[in-house]
Scaffold this active site. Structure first.
Site, PDB file in Angstrom:
ATOM      1  N   SER A 102      50.462  77.491  44.510  1.00  0.00           N
ATOM      2  CA  SER A 102      49.072  76.762  44.606  1.00  0.00           C
ATOM      3  C   SER A 102      48.208  77.719  45.658  1.00  0.00           C
ATOM      4  O   SER A 102      49.001  77.998  46.613  1.00  0.00           O
ATOM      5  CB  SER A 102      49.076  75.230  44.834  1.00  0.00           C
ATOM      6  OG  SER A 102      47.605  74.673  45.456  1.00  0.00           O
ATOM      7  N   GLY A 123      41.855  65.416  48.762  1.00  0.00           N
ATOM      8  CA  GLY A 123      41.780  64.216  49.551  1.00  0.00           C
ATOM      9  C   GLY A 123      40.508  63.559  49.962  1.00  0.00           C
ATOM     10  O   GLY A 123      40.362  63.039  50.743  1.00  0.00           O
ATOM     11  N   LEU A 127      37.850  62.069  44.931  1.00  0.00           N
ATOM     12  CA  LEU A 127      37.680  62.836  43.674  1.00  0.00           C
ATOM     13  C   LEU A 127      38.930  62.893  42.901  1.00  0.00           C
ATOM     14  O   LEU A 127      38.668  63.416  41.883  1.00  0.00           O
ATOM     15  CB  LEU A 127      36.854  63.939  43.811  1.00  0.00           C
ATOM     16  CG  LEU A 127      35.643  63.594  44.688  1.00  0.00           C
ATOM     17  CD1 LEU A 127      34.692  64.977  44.858  1.00  0.00           C
ATOM     18  CD2 LEU A 127      34.563  62.658  44.095  1.00  0.00           C
ATOM     19  N   SER A 128      40.109  62.439  43.180  1.00  0.00           N
ATOM     20  CA  SER A 128      41.162  62.494  42.358  1.00  0.00           C
ATOM     21  C   SER A 128      41.881  63.880  42.222  1.00  0.00           C
ATOM     22  O   SER A 128      42.344  64.122  40.933  1.00  0.00           O
ATOM     23  CB  SER A 128      40.951  61.571  41.221  1.00  0.00           C
ATOM     24  OG  SER A 128      42.081  61.316  40.697  1.00  0.00           O
ATOM     25  N   ASP A 176      42.472  56.806  37.522  1.00  0.00           N
ATOM     26  CA  ASP A 176      42.308  58.207  38.175  1.00  0.00           C
ATOM     27  C   ASP A 176      42.930  59.023  36.627  1.00  0.00           C
ATOM     28  O   ASP A 176      42.062  59.848  36.056  1.00  0.00           O
ATOM     29  CB  ASP A 176      43.087  58.544  39.200  1.00  0.00           C
ATOM     30  CG  ASP A 176      42.564  57.957  40.408  1.00  0.00           C
ATOM     31  OD1 ASP A 176      41.420  57.282  40.225  1.00  0.00           O
ATOM     32  OD2 ASP A 176      43.058  58.126  41.393  1.00  0.00           O
TER      33      ASP A 176
HETATM   34  P1  ADP Z   1      42.816  62.699  46.182  1.00  0.00           P
HETATM   35  O1  ADP Z   1      43.369  62.367  44.827  1.00  0.00           O
HETATM   36  O2  ADP Z   1      41.603  61.634  46.515  1.00  0.00           O
HETATM   37  O3  ADP Z   1      41.991  64.195  45.997  1.00  0.00           O
HETATM   38  P2  ADP Z   1      45.516  62.321  47.073  1.00  0.00           P
HETATM   39  O4  ADP Z   1      45.719  61.989  48.487  1.00  0.00           O
HETATM   40  O5  ADP Z   1      45.443  61.336  46.162  1.00  0.00           O
HETATM   41  O6  ADP Z   1      43.756  62.636  47.184  1.00  0.00           O
HETATM   42  O7  ADP Z   1      45.853  63.542  46.693  1.00  0.00           O
HETATM   43  C1  ADP Z   1      45.767  64.869  47.299  1.00  0.00           C
HETATM   44  C2  ADP Z   1      47.097  65.429  47.291  1.00  0.00           C
HETATM   45  O8  ADP Z   1      47.397  66.007  45.958  1.00  0.00           O
HETATM   46  C3  ADP Z   1      47.384  66.639  48.152  1.00  0.00           C
HETATM   47  O9  ADP Z   1      47.710  66.364  49.441  1.00  0.00           O
HETATM   48  C4  ADP Z   1      48.201  67.654  47.228  1.00  0.00           C
HETATM   49  O10 ADP Z   1      49.678  67.452  47.761  1.00  0.00           O
HETATM   50  C5  ADP Z   1      47.996  67.158  45.981  1.00  0.00           C
HETATM   51  N1  ADP Z   1      46.996  68.189  45.514  1.00  0.00           N
HETATM   52  C6  ADP Z   1      45.921  68.157  44.809  1.00  0.00           C
HETATM   53  N2  ADP Z   1      45.506  69.382  44.382  1.00  0.00           N
HETATM   54  C7  ADP Z   1      46.076  70.355  44.586  1.00  0.00           C
HETATM   55  C8  ADP Z   1      46.158  71.667  44.402  1.00  0.00           C
HETATM   56  N3  ADP Z   1      45.242  72.295  43.919  1.00  0.00           N
HETATM   57  N4  ADP Z   1      47.369  72.437  44.830  1.00  0.00           N
HETATM   58  C9  ADP Z   1      48.403  71.565  45.460  1.00  0.00           C
HETATM   59  N5  ADP Z   1      48.503  70.233  45.694  1.00  0.00           N
HETATM   60  C10 ADP Z   1      47.531  69.687  45.305  1.00  0.00           C
HETATM   61 MG    MG Z   2      44.298  60.905  44.365  1.00  0.00          MG
END
Ligand code: ADP
Ligand code: MG
Length: 384
Positions: A69, A124, A127-128, A174
């Site tokens: 990622s 985080g 916005l999921s 979500d």
């Molecule tokens: P939200 O869903 O509101 O953005 P969450 O805490 O539920 O927040 O999810 C965020 C987590 O999802 C990140 O800390 C990471 O572990 C994972 N994540 C989301 N997008 C990515 C990405 N593009 N690359 C790697 N991990 C991701």
């Molecule tokens: Mg989330």
């Protein structure tokens, strides 16, 4: 910065020195209205964002999965043995391993794969981005493996990955939104029976847009407060003798409230009136009266602020500034104690409203918010 699709391909080439077999995308989402109604068996109305997470993917031999990622340095590899033991794969990779795990648990022969992830969904911010990464990877594996998993069954599986593998206790909203939403529509989801209906939400045709404001406020005690609200709702339902607060009709609200203490009364009033606001919003949208949903959005915010008590100063400031700048309605979206605000605005006023909000933040000494005007976008899909 190029868009996530181009960056996913570039990431794939640089990590693996090869071309992906295809690219799969899943969007972030916002909830138009219906907050803290999901765990009360009620209604929510999310729509998909034009911001998305892209998984450039190619099959590889054996039961091995390699993921990189933009958010991390090196690719991470895991095999069947690690996947089959929840807890062994941790950190962000668990969102990917969790999908592989949930598929295998459900009896699917998951193909080995190399994956490169890039995302335009802020991580985080509520916005999921988590459901977006799950859904993009799930779509890729289902397609590459020719797995028998129709779209309507995918949200449950992705939710299982997040709940049971990652260990984050989320509802079904979500994953349902990012997988099932349609362009120009909001997704009316009944959290009791998980039935969905696509409600026309054609902002473009109405000359409108939704301005999303990421407050960037630190989430203060969000987990503990969330648990407290949930417990409060469950106890209230018990006290009122109903399976869930969804079963309290607005007409019976006064009677129900008389049987509760002051704090619980306000919590219940939020949930019951919020369910009704979702139904009223759906009715207006069905009648193409999009502009008229503004006051319902604002009423939802007031209810979250005064009755459910889940807003913070940055959030209230964004709502007040947006309304002062001419937004038709505005509210916090998401679980609360930070996160995002959405404002319904005339499309040609979006940047002016954003500027007023940014100005209000500066005056109060808050860190600058991020703002983006959006239209309802499609759910998870294969790009090429
Ligand atoms: P939200 O869903 O509101 O953005 P969450 O805490 O539920 O927040 O999810 C965020 C987590 O999802 C990140 O800390 C990471 O572990 C994972 N994540 C989301 N997008 C990515 C990405 N593009 N690359 C790697 N991990 C991701
Ligand atoms: Mg989330």
């Amino acid at each position: 910065m190029t868009d996530a699709a181009a960056r996913a391909t570039a990431g794939f080439r640089s990590a693996y020195g090869a071309e992906p077999a295809g690219r799969w995308a899943a969007p972030g989402r916002v909830n138009l209205i219906g907050e803290h109604t999901d765990y009360n068996d009620g209604f929510v109305l999310p729509f998909a964002l034009p911001l998305r997470t892209v998984a450039a993917t190619a099959p590889q031999q054996g039961e091995r999965w390699t993921v990189r990622s933009e958010l991390s340095d090196a690719p991470v590899e895991f095999g069947a043995a690690e996947v089959d033991e929840p807890g062994r794969v941790t950190g962000w990779v668990a969102y990917v391993a969790g999908v592989v795990w949930a598929l295998r648990e459900a009896g699917h022969a998951v193909p080995g794969a190399r994956i490169a992830i890039a995302s335009d969904v802020p991580v985080g911010s509520g916005l999921s981005s988590s459901a977006a990464i799950e859904a993009a990877v799930l779509a890729a594996l289902v397609d590459l493996g020719g797995l028998d998993l129709p779209t309507e069954r995918q949200p449950r599986l992705a939710q299982r990955a997040e709940n049971s593998y990652v260990g984050a206790p989320t509802g079904i909203m979500d994953q349902s939104a990012v997988i099932r939403c349609r362009e120009g529509h909001a997704l009316f989801l009944d959290c009791r029976d998980e039935s969905v209906e696509h409600i026309p939400f054609d902002l473009d045709a109405a000359g409108l847009a939704v301005l999303v404001v990421d407050s960037r406020a630190p989430h203060r005690h969000a987990d503990g407060e969330y648990a407290a609200r949930r417990t409060s709702c469950e106890r209230a339902a018990e006290r009122l003798g109903v399976p869930a607060l969804r079963d309290v009709a607005v007409a019976d609200l006064d009677d129900a409230l008389g049987r509760l203490d002051d704090e619980t009364r306000r919590r219940v009033r939020h949930v019951v009136t919020e369910d009704q606001r979702v139904l009223d919003t759906v009715a207006l949208l069905r009648a193409s009266r999009v502009r008229e949903i503004g006051p319902l959005l604002t009423a939802s915010h007031v209810s979250m602020r005064d009755d459910f008590e889940i807003t913070v100063p940055e959030i209230d400031t964004a709502v007040e500034a947006a309304l002062a700048a001419g937004a038709l309605g505005a509210r916090m979206t998401g679980g609360g104690f930070g996160g995002c605000v959405l404002a319904l605005v005339e499309a040609d006023r979006a940047s002016a409203v954003a500027e007023v909000v940014t100005q209000a933040y500066a005056e109060k000494g808050f860190a600058a918010p991020a703002t983006v005007p959006v239209l309802p976008a499609p759910g998870a899909t294969r790009l090429d």
